[in-house]
Design an enzyme around this catalytic site. Structure first.
Site, PDB file in Angstrom:
ATOM      1  N   GLU A 111       0.832  -1.214   0.000  1.00  0.00           N
ATOM      2  CA  GLU A 111       0.000   0.000   0.000  1.00  0.00           C
ATOM      3  C   GLU A 111       0.866   1.264   0.000  1.00  0.00           C
ATOM      4  O   GLU A 111       0.414   2.330   0.448  1.00  0.00           O
ATOM      5  CB  GLU A 111      -0.952   0.011   1.208  1.00  0.00           C
ATOM      6  CG  GLU A 111      -1.864  -1.195   1.339  1.00  0.00           C
ATOM      7  CD  GLU A 111      -2.933  -1.306   0.256  1.00  0.00           C
ATOM      8  OE1 GLU A 111      -3.031  -0.382  -0.581  1.00  0.00           O
ATOM      9  OE2 GLU A 111      -3.636  -2.328   0.233  1.00  0.00           O
ATOM     10  N   HIS A 122      -2.809   1.256   8.866  1.00  0.00           N
ATOM     11  CA  HIS A 122      -3.871   0.452   8.254  1.00  0.00           C
ATOM     12  C   HIS A 122      -3.965  -0.887   8.965  1.00  0.00           C
ATOM     13  O   HIS A 122      -2.948  -1.557   9.177  1.00  0.00           O
ATOM     14  CB  HIS A 122      -3.550   0.245   6.766  1.00  0.00           C
ATOM     15  CG  HIS A 122      -4.423  -0.759   6.089  1.00  0.00           C
ATOM     16  ND1 HIS A 122      -5.792  -0.678   6.066  1.00  0.00           N
ATOM     17  CD2 HIS A 122      -4.117  -1.882   5.385  1.00  0.00           C
ATOM     18  CE1 HIS A 122      -6.286  -1.703   5.393  1.00  0.00           C
ATOM     19  NE2 HIS A 122      -5.287  -2.453   4.971  1.00  0.00           N
ATOM     20  N   HIS A 153      -6.910  -4.439   9.965  1.00  0.00           N
ATOM     21  CA  HIS A 153      -8.102  -5.206   9.580  1.00  0.00           C
ATOM     22  C   HIS A 153      -8.893  -5.598  10.830  1.00  0.00           C
ATOM     23  O   HIS A 153      -8.998  -6.782  11.144  1.00  0.00           O
ATOM     24  CB  HIS A 153      -7.693  -6.488   8.836  1.00  0.00           C
ATOM     25  CG  HIS A 153      -6.957  -6.297   7.556  1.00  0.00           C
ATOM     26  ND1 HIS A 153      -6.312  -7.325   6.897  1.00  0.00           N
ATOM     27  CD2 HIS A 153      -6.764  -5.195   6.792  1.00  0.00           C
ATOM     28  CE1 HIS A 153      -5.757  -6.868   5.777  1.00  0.00           C
ATOM     29  NE2 HIS A 153      -6.001  -5.579   5.698  1.00  0.00           N
ATOM     30  N   GLU A 203     -17.052   9.016  23.963  1.00  0.00           N
ATOM     31  CA  GLU A 203     -15.756   9.553  23.551  1.00  0.00           C
ATOM     32  C   GLU A 203     -15.630   9.753  22.033  1.00  0.00           C
ATOM     33  O   GLU A 203     -14.820  10.560  21.577  1.00  0.00           O
ATOM     34  CB  GLU A 203     -14.637   8.568  23.944  1.00  0.00           C
ATOM     35  CG  GLU A 203     -14.439   8.399  25.428  1.00  0.00           C
ATOM     36  CD  GLU A 203     -13.624   9.532  26.005  1.00  0.00           C
ATOM     37  OE1 GLU A 203     -12.494   9.722  25.539  1.00  0.00           O
ATOM     38  OE2 GLU A 203     -14.121  10.218  26.905  1.00  0.00           O
TER      39      GLU A 203
END
Ligand code: 2HA
Ligand code: ZN
Length: 279
Positions: A113, A136, A138, A166
């Site tokens: 990426e 990044h 998952h 929050e």
């Protein structure tokens, strides 16, 4: 190498793995290094490495250095062998080439990426010089929600915000959405950049989350907050398709005043339905 930066970078990888966000080689992390952090390790950097194509142009990042996870590398392994799994890269004068000046000692490339990371870091630097981290992951609950919530930024953000007081304080600009696309290329990078011009969180449908932050704690904390709220929403949706009680738009406006945050009003629409995922 024995620097605070290395420790902080490694901690994100270990903590994210421990929370189950990095199966196999899932996820990636990048950091735009400060001048003094580059100087600290200068004598370890191999500037004779070959230049390679980034695949896009990031002129605003010319001559900068980045710490990035390697393509196909496992977050689990970063703490076990940093130099095998992480690289420091140097971007050239016009922002089209990079070279690996440290790490990935057994070969390999920076994260698949890389275009998304560098293009985002460029947009973020323009927005706020202090934004240095792109992360990044998952995380299962947030990704699960992309199968049942509509592709609607306002609904997606609002349903998640309501799960934890929050949330609007931590990400007052809400969550940006990217429809399912093939990862790794320029197109998904461009879509994510558009979001990062104003927001700190992008959810890639049926894939994962991208966040930014000024430092690793902020980026990791943001990822954790979104995912924790998503987990609660998954639990609620497992019990019911409706919220019997929730936080009202007026409640969010009071939070905005008390915590001095600029909450985006477009997420505070009046709901006509108590069904989760409907406006
Ligand atoms: O495998 O997460 O998006 C790394 C990724 C690609
Ligand atoms: Zn991914």
């Amino acid at each position: 190498m024995d620097t605070k930066l290395k420790k902080d970078f490694t901690k994100v990888c270990s903590d994210g793995y421990a929370l189950g966000w990095h199966e196999r080689n899932g996820g990636n992390l990048s950091y735009r290094m400060k001048k003094e952090e580059v100087e600290e390790v200068r004598e370890l950097l191999n500037e004779n490495a070959e230049w390679r194509e980034i695949g896009t142009a990031v002129p605003y990042l010319a001559d900068e250095y980045f710490m990035v996870t390697g393509s196909g590398k496992y977050f689990r392994n970063v703490e076990l062998d940093f130099e095998d799994n992480v690289a420091i890269i140097h971007v050239n004068e016009d922002g089209t080439l990079y070279k690996i000046v440290y790490g990935l000692i057994n070969g390999g490339k920076p994260t698949s990426e890389l275009p998304t990371h560098l293009m985002n870091l460029e947009v973020l630097k323009k927005r706020d010089e202090g934004l240095r981290v792109v992360y990044h992951a998952h995380p299962a609950n947030t990704v699960a929600l992309t199968f049942v919530l509509p592709f609607d930024e306002e609904v997606f953000t609002r349903e998640i915000w309501e799960m934890e007081t929050e949330c609007p304080i931590v990400f007052p600009k809400g969550i940006g959405l990217v429809e399912w696309m093939v990862p790794g290329g320029r197109d998904i990078a461009v879509k994510t950049c558009k979001i990062m011009e104003t927001q700190d969180v992008a959810v890639w449908f049926h894939h994962g989350i991208f966040v930014t932050g000024h430092d690793f704690d902020e980026a990791f904390g943001l990822m954790h907050t979104v995912e924790k709220a998503a987990e609660m929403l998954v639990k609620v949706m497992s019990m019911s398709d409706r919220k019997v009680n929730t936080i009202s738009p007026e409640g969010f406006r009071q939070i905005a005043v008390d915590f001095k945050v600029d909450i985006d009003e477009r997420f505070l629409y009046e709901k006509r339905s108590d069904k989760i995922g409907e406006r």
